[in-house]
Write a protein that holds these residues in place. Structure first.
Motif, mmCIF file in Angstrom:
data_model
loop_
_atom_site.group_PDB
_atom_site.id
_atom_site.type_symbol
_atom_site.label_atom_id
_atom_site.label_comp_id
_atom_site.label_asym_id
_atom_site.label_seq_id
_atom_site.Cartn_x
_atom_site.Cartn_y
_atom_site.Cartn_z
ATOM 1 N N GLN A 256 5.972 41.753 23.484
ATOM 2 C CA GLN A 256 4.513 41.664 23.450
ATOM 3 C C GLN A 256 4.065 40.236 23.737
ATOM 4 O O GLN A 256 3.390 39.607 22.938
ATOM 5 N N ASN A 257 4.447 39.743 24.905
ATOM 6 C CA ASN A 257 4.131 38.344 25.191
ATOM 7 C C ASN A 257 3.052 38.169 26.254
ATOM 8 O O ASN A 257 2.833 37.062 26.719
ATOM 9 N N ILE A 258 2.400 39.248 26.641
ATOM 10 C CA ILE A 258 1.258 39.117 27.554
ATOM 11 C C ILE A 258 -0.020 39.145 26.727
ATOM 12 O O ILE A 258 -0.271 40.076 25.972
ATOM 13 N N ASP B 140 -5.519 36.364 31.843
ATOM 14 C CA ASP B 140 -4.298 36.975 31.312
ATOM 15 C C ASP B 140 -3.160 35.957 31.350
ATOM 16 O O ASP B 140 -2.961 35.284 32.369
ATOM 17 N N PRO C 180 -3.989 39.256 26.816
ATOM 18 C CA PRO C 180 -5.051 39.596 27.770
ATOM 19 C C PRO C 180 -6.214 38.616 27.712
ATOM 20 O O PRO C 180 -6.452 37.950 26.700
ATOM 21 N N PRO D 48 10.732 36.724 29.381
ATOM 22 C CA PRO D 48 10.292 35.331 29.509
ATOM 23 C C PRO D 48 10.964 34.635 30.688
ATOM 24 O O PRO D 48 12.144 34.819 30.946
ATOM 25 N N ARG E 212 4.739 27.357 25.882
ATOM 26 C CA ARG E 212 4.777 27.289 27.355
ATOM 27 C C ARG E 212 4.305 28.628 27.874
ATOM 28 O O ARG E 212 4.811 29.684 27.483
ATOM 29 N N PHE E 213 3.311 28.599 28.755
ATOM 30 C CA PHE E 213 2.751 29.857 29.249
ATOM 31 C C PHE E 213 2.423 29.746 30.737
ATOM 32 O O PHE E 213 2.338 28.665 31.309
ATOM 33 N N ARG E 214 2.218 30.921 31.327
ATOM 34 C CA ARG E 214 1.836 30.977 32.751
ATOM 35 C C ARG E 214 0.832 32.100 32.934
ATOM 36 O O ARG E 214 0.752 33.025 32.088
ATOM 37 N N MET F 90 -0.488 45.582 24.999
ATOM 38 C CA MET F 90 -0.165 45.417 26.414
ATOM 39 C C MET F 90 1.320 45.096 26.535
ATOM 40 O O MET F 90 1.821 44.233 25.824
ATOM 41 N N LEU G 66 1.687 36.682 36.610
ATOM 42 C CA LEU G 66 2.462 37.770 36.046
ATOM 43 C C LEU G 66 3.567 38.222 37.001
ATOM 44 O O LEU G 66 3.389 38.152 38.211
ATOM 45 N N ASP H 93 6.008 32.260 27.514
ATOM 46 C CA ASP H 93 7.429 32.226 27.876
ATOM 47 C C ASP H 93 8.306 31.582 26.809
ATOM 48 O O ASP H 93 9.488 31.906 26.701
ATOM 49 N N GLN I 147 6.664 40.916 29.365
ATOM 50 C CA GLN I 147 7.594 40.630 30.452
ATOM 51 C C GLN I 147 8.748 39.813 29.903
ATOM 52 O O GLN I 147 8.603 39.117 28.899
ATOM 53 N N ILE J 177 1.036 34.876 30.073
ATOM 54 C CA ILE J 177 2.349 35.278 29.565
ATOM 55 C C ILE J 177 2.935 34.112 28.788
ATOM 56 O O ILE J 177 3.010 32.991 29.301
ATOM 57 N N TYR K 234 10.328 27.384 36.356
ATOM 58 C CA TYR K 234 8.973 26.851 36.337
ATOM 59 C C TYR K 234 8.818 25.808 37.454
ATOM 60 O O TYR K 234 9.762 25.079 37.759
#
Lengths: 154, 146
Positions: free
Chosen positions: A122-124, A39, A126, B6, A149-151, B1, A154, A43, B4, A41, B12
């Protein structure tokens, strides 16, 4: 050199990563950016348009929960295609002269994450989904890029 | 889903990353490789040229203000060279893998490799890559902790 048993993703520390891909008008108008093996996110997104398309176009980021390439118009919250961003308008042949067109999803307001009632963003993405750039046309576009850029935390 | 809010880049952790970038049959002479959303140091750059070029060209990596296209011979305001030039010759041996982390003839300019955001890292060439039929691959190692 001998190898090792691959480490399962669940034992990886949290991801805080950047993914970059080139965006050019070759083949289909939906371009896969990455596969989410956990999963994630999203950013921020940075889109560069080096040489604009032959006609006005719009781009956006979407994810699908299967491996099928999304169509530009598809988006729903109950099926398999989910738009992550609103559309980014790209003017034909922009920037034919001068510098590239650079657009941040955060900061300059040129496009944004999708917001709707009850689903703020809707930035998560799965696990098992694929992230795509979709467009109504890419013909003529050159030297584009997408940087995300993502992580995973959560 | 549901999503969150950002996370702002300042929250970071420090980046220790590499960016890889590939384009098939490149035809232009300038390509954006990555853009910085925080201050970063470029530690090494590598380039893989899969197939022969059809004209002698020299390539290098430069940093330029985010919205400006750099130039190979006449640096625009704010443009700095990150590397020396790497000669790609017709009749040379390909595929070619060259990196600033050790390969002779292609070095990193240590006085210019701190990129204050926002800036762009570009691959620029003294001529078009026209005629290259394979892939051009770029790999950059960078960090935000220094």
């Amino acid at each position: 050199m001998p190898g090792q048993i691959p480490l399962d993703t669940k034992y990886y520390p949290s991801d805080f990563q950047v993914v970059t891909m080139s965006l050019v008008a070759v083949g289909a108008t939906s371009k896969i950016v990455m596969y989410a093996d956990r999963d994630l996110i999203i950013d921020s997104v940075i889109v560069t348009i080096g040489d604009g398309p032959n006609s006005n176009s719009t781009l956006r980021l979407a994810y699908v929960t299967n491996l099928a390439a999304p169509t530009y118009t598809a988006n729903n919250s109950t099926g398999t295609t989910f738009n992550i961003t609103t559309v980014l308008n790209v003017t034909a042949d922009t920037p034919a002269s001068g510098g590239p067109s650079l657009r941040y999803i955060t900061g300059d307001g040129t496009f944004d994450f999708v917001k709707s009632a009850g689903v703020p963003i809707q930035n998560i993405v799965p696990q098992g989904a694929t992230i795509w750039v979709t467009a109504n046309t890419l013909a003529g576009m050159e030297r584009g890029s997408v940087q995300i850029r993502f992580r995973s935390q959560l | 889903m549901p999503g969150q809010i950002p996370l702002d880049i300042r929250y970071y952790p420090g980046d220790f990353q590499y960016t890889s970038w590939t384009i098939h049959e490149p035809k232009h002479d300038r390509y954006p490789v990555m853009f910085t959303d925080r201050n970063v140091v470029i530690d090494s750059v590598g380039v893989f040229v899969e197939d022969a070029v059809n004209q002698d060209i020299t390539i290098k990596f430069v940093a330029a203000p985010q919205l400006n296209v750099p130039d190979y011979t006449t640096p625009i305001t704010g443009q700095v060279d990150l590397t020396t030039g790497l000669a790609l010759a017709t009749g040379g041996t390909y595929p070619l893998w060259a990196t600033t982390a050790g390969t002779a003839g292609f070095t990193l300019n240590r006085s210019n490799n701190l990129l204050m955001a926002p800036k762009g890292l570009w691959l620029v060439s003294s001529g078009h890559f026209s005629g290259v039929t394979g892939n051009l691959h770029v790999q950059v190692r960078w960090r935000s902790t220094f």
